[in-house]
Design an enzyme around this catalytic site. Structure first.
Site, short mmCIF file in Angstrom:
data_model
loop_
_atom_site.label_atom_id
_atom_site.label_comp_id
_atom_site.label_asym_id
_atom_site.label_seq_id
_atom_site.Cartn_x
_atom_site.Cartn_y
_atom_site.Cartn_z
N ARG B 69 0.94 -1.29 -0.07
CA ARG B 69 0.10 -0.05 -0.06
C ARG B 69 0.91 1.36 -0.03
O ARG B 69 1.62 1.38 0.82
CB ARG B 69 -0.88 0.01 1.26
N ALA B 70 0.66 2.01 -0.92
CA ALA B 70 1.45 3.13 -1.03
C ALA B 70 1.49 4.24 0.07
O ALA B 70 2.25 4.87 0.58
CB ALA B 70 1.10 4.23 -2.51
N HIS B 176 6.50 6.82 -6.56
CA HIS B 176 5.19 7.06 -6.22
C HIS B 176 5.46 7.80 -4.68
O HIS B 176 5.88 6.98 -3.65
CB HIS B 176 4.67 5.69 -5.87
N TYR B 192 -0.49 12.76 -4.25
CA TYR B 192 0.06 12.03 -5.20
C TYR B 192 0.37 12.64 -6.75
O TYR B 192 1.45 12.46 -7.28
CB TYR B 192 -1.03 10.71 -5.55
N HIS B 221 -0.50 7.83 -11.99
CA HIS B 221 -1.62 8.70 -12.13
C HIS B 221 -1.64 9.30 -13.12
O HIS B 221 -1.82 10.66 -13.25
CB HIS B 221 -1.70 9.52 -10.81
N GLU B 282 -4.67 1.06 -10.60
CA GLU B 282 -4.58 1.26 -9.16
C GLU B 282 -5.83 0.78 -8.26
O GLU B 282 -5.88 1.24 -7.16
CB GLU B 282 -4.15 2.80 -8.84
N ARG B 288 -13.17 4.57 -5.00
CA ARG B 288 -13.67 3.30 -4.86
C ARG B 288 -15.29 3.33 -5.20
O ARG B 288 -15.64 2.24 -5.37
CB ARG B 288 -13.46 2.73 -3.64
#
Lengths: 340, 340
Positions: B69-70, B176, B192, B221, B282, B288
């Protein structure tokens, strides 16, 4: 009328910026700044006639909403006193340009910001510029630290005293950072665009426009990364159970057209409601060359816009109507300046 | 084959992230971290089968290049020892996912970065992940300070020891950032995207790829603000007397397709050469929800791409060929994992 809402005085007479260097040096050495230099009207005239005015004529625009050089604001240099003196000098020069060319330029001020110093400190200069000079807006730097992002986000009450005055005076702010002193950022290549994107997200996550329903922000450089990632921002707002962006932000947030290629302009005008887009070029600014792909200057944004399939009514909004609406004092100021 | 080059393990078993909280708390209190929690294979399986794997199947993608997880990397928390232990735990978990689902996931590691600590510190973990786990790349955080941008830009020699190892191992880095601890930034909304844009400009203004002609970076992105402002970047490079961006950067810099609406995807694929675009979603990630404008998930990027007028050969590059080229070890690793 074609109103370019984003022009900076990047060609000011040499002694103006030279004085700034002396001022900052003097501050660093604990000496008082030297007296401000004399700048003759004909020097100002020459800098405009051969610069902005020539390009206005060549490109067929009528009026530039004109403010001090953005990278030159340098709110990270010196202290509050340094910033006050510099803002005052820069804004006075803009006023002189607008007085010499009242048909072509209307003023917007820079603010005497300093990282960590309350924006309350900017109220007197804003009031002076609007009431005495007839300026119609201000440039607000969301990061006076120059790339270290030390001040609270724009939704914080820290900024409210300034917003109260803006609302009272009916002037919008263009949210515009200045030069980056952080080596991680290139001023015009990443810091400007990142400032735009950060500012938009600060607005999205705040209740700023609930508290100031008539406050208006222009996000320059086509809104940074925002229109390109409009789906991302819509989705983030939705995940946060916020209203649609049109209700949440688009009564208060506007984008300019400083996007230097046709595909970008197409995306901007397709994704963002036309009511929220203000024509701008930022000439003479960050990018000064001729695009070999088109044979025309990168920053001749009017040329791209003319290629878009916009209805005449929409084009009129983008060129003129939206600016007159967002800059609440602009119509009256134009009437005043035209009478000169 | 459809390769999604950008997936993070955002659904890892609860005790993994819980341990991280304990670890950081212990560090803050000067205590040693507690022992790492047991995580059973069936817990990992459940987290994948009901998450990433389900979406792979629903959306019709085949393989995800999978990393920790970034936002969870949190390089600004604790110190170098904390980061080492956390990176080790996260990467081991990714390895277990790839071992349990060898047809569906290939690993990419996070690095044990810490602001102000030499990237040399990351070499051992990179080597371990590539040589022992069969990982094919790493995620490199250009701002381990979490939004204060305290480390040198990516073109600085500070980073060279890590680049030397990446080149030796033939692994690319996705550039990232992690979570923002600076209140000016929203992690997924601005930090980001700003990290992407800043990184691109750091590359543009450096001689990095002269010195490392085979080094490869993926800017996620959709490249942040870059494709939307491609004219600006072309013009800035030109003003600096640099070669065209295609010669300057596009042998080394690639963009993913994590842009969550069709107009953005159209711009990306129109402006950036198809050779430089890698399919990615991603998912399950920053956004979501279901886009009410389409009735489909925002991050179902494949659905947008299927609507683009791409030639079959171009689509194959974007979905598979480019990933196999950029991740130099991917073909061999796939063969190895398929044989399991």
């Amino acid at each position: 009328m074609i109103i370019d809402c984003h022009g900076h005085y990047t060609t000011s007479p040499r002694q103006h910026e030279a004085w700034r260097t002396e001022q900052v040096t003097a501050h660093g050495e604990g000496r008082p700044a030297p007296p401000r230099p004399a700048i003759r009207d004909d020097e100002i005239r020459a800098s405009i006639v051969n610069g902005q005015l020539r390009l206005q004529r060549e490109r067929g625009t009528d009026l530039t909403i004109f403010s001090p050089r953005a990278a030159g604001m340098g709110h990270h240099l010196g202290d509050a006193t340094t910033s006050e003196a510099w803002a005052s000098a820069c804004n006075e020069l803009i006023h002189r340009v607008c007085s010499l060319f009242p048909q072509n330029f209307v003023g917007v001020c820079m603010l005497p910001q300093t990282a960590g110093v309350s924006p309350r400190n900017c109220i007197a200069e804003l009031e002076r510029c609007v009431l005495q000079y007839g300026f119609v807006g201000c440039n607000l730097n969301p990061d006076p630290s120059g790339g270290y992002w030390k001040d609270p986000p724009l939704g914080d009450r820290y900024w409210y005293p300034l917003y109260e005055k803006m609302v009272e005076l009916d002037v919008p702010a263009m949210i515009h950072v200045s030069a980056a002193c952080n080596p991680a950022f290139h001023t015009t290549g990443s810091h400007y665009l990142n400032g735009d994107t950060a500012a938009f997200m600060q607005c999205l996550t705040s209740d700023l426009f609930k508290n100031f329903p008539t406050l208006k922000f222009i996000i320059p450089h086509g809104g940074g990364a925002v229109p390109y990632h409009w789906g991302r921002f819509r989705g983030l707002a939705q995940d946060m159970k916020l209203p649609p962006l049109s209700d949440l932000l688009l009564r208060n947030v506007f984008f300019d057209t400083c996007v230097y290629h046709l595909p970008g302009q197409e995306l901007l005008t397709r994704v963002i409601p036309l009511e929220n887009i203000l024509f701008a070029s930022e000439m003479i600014g960050a990018v000064r060359g001729i695009d070999p792909e088109t044979g025309h200057p990168y920053d001749d944004t009017k040329r791209s816009i003319e290629q878009l399939p916009l209805a005449p009514g929409d084009k009129a909004k983008l060129y003129e109507g939206n600016a007159l609406r967002v800059y609440g004092r602009l119509s009256a100021q134009l009437a005043k300046q035209s009478a000169r």
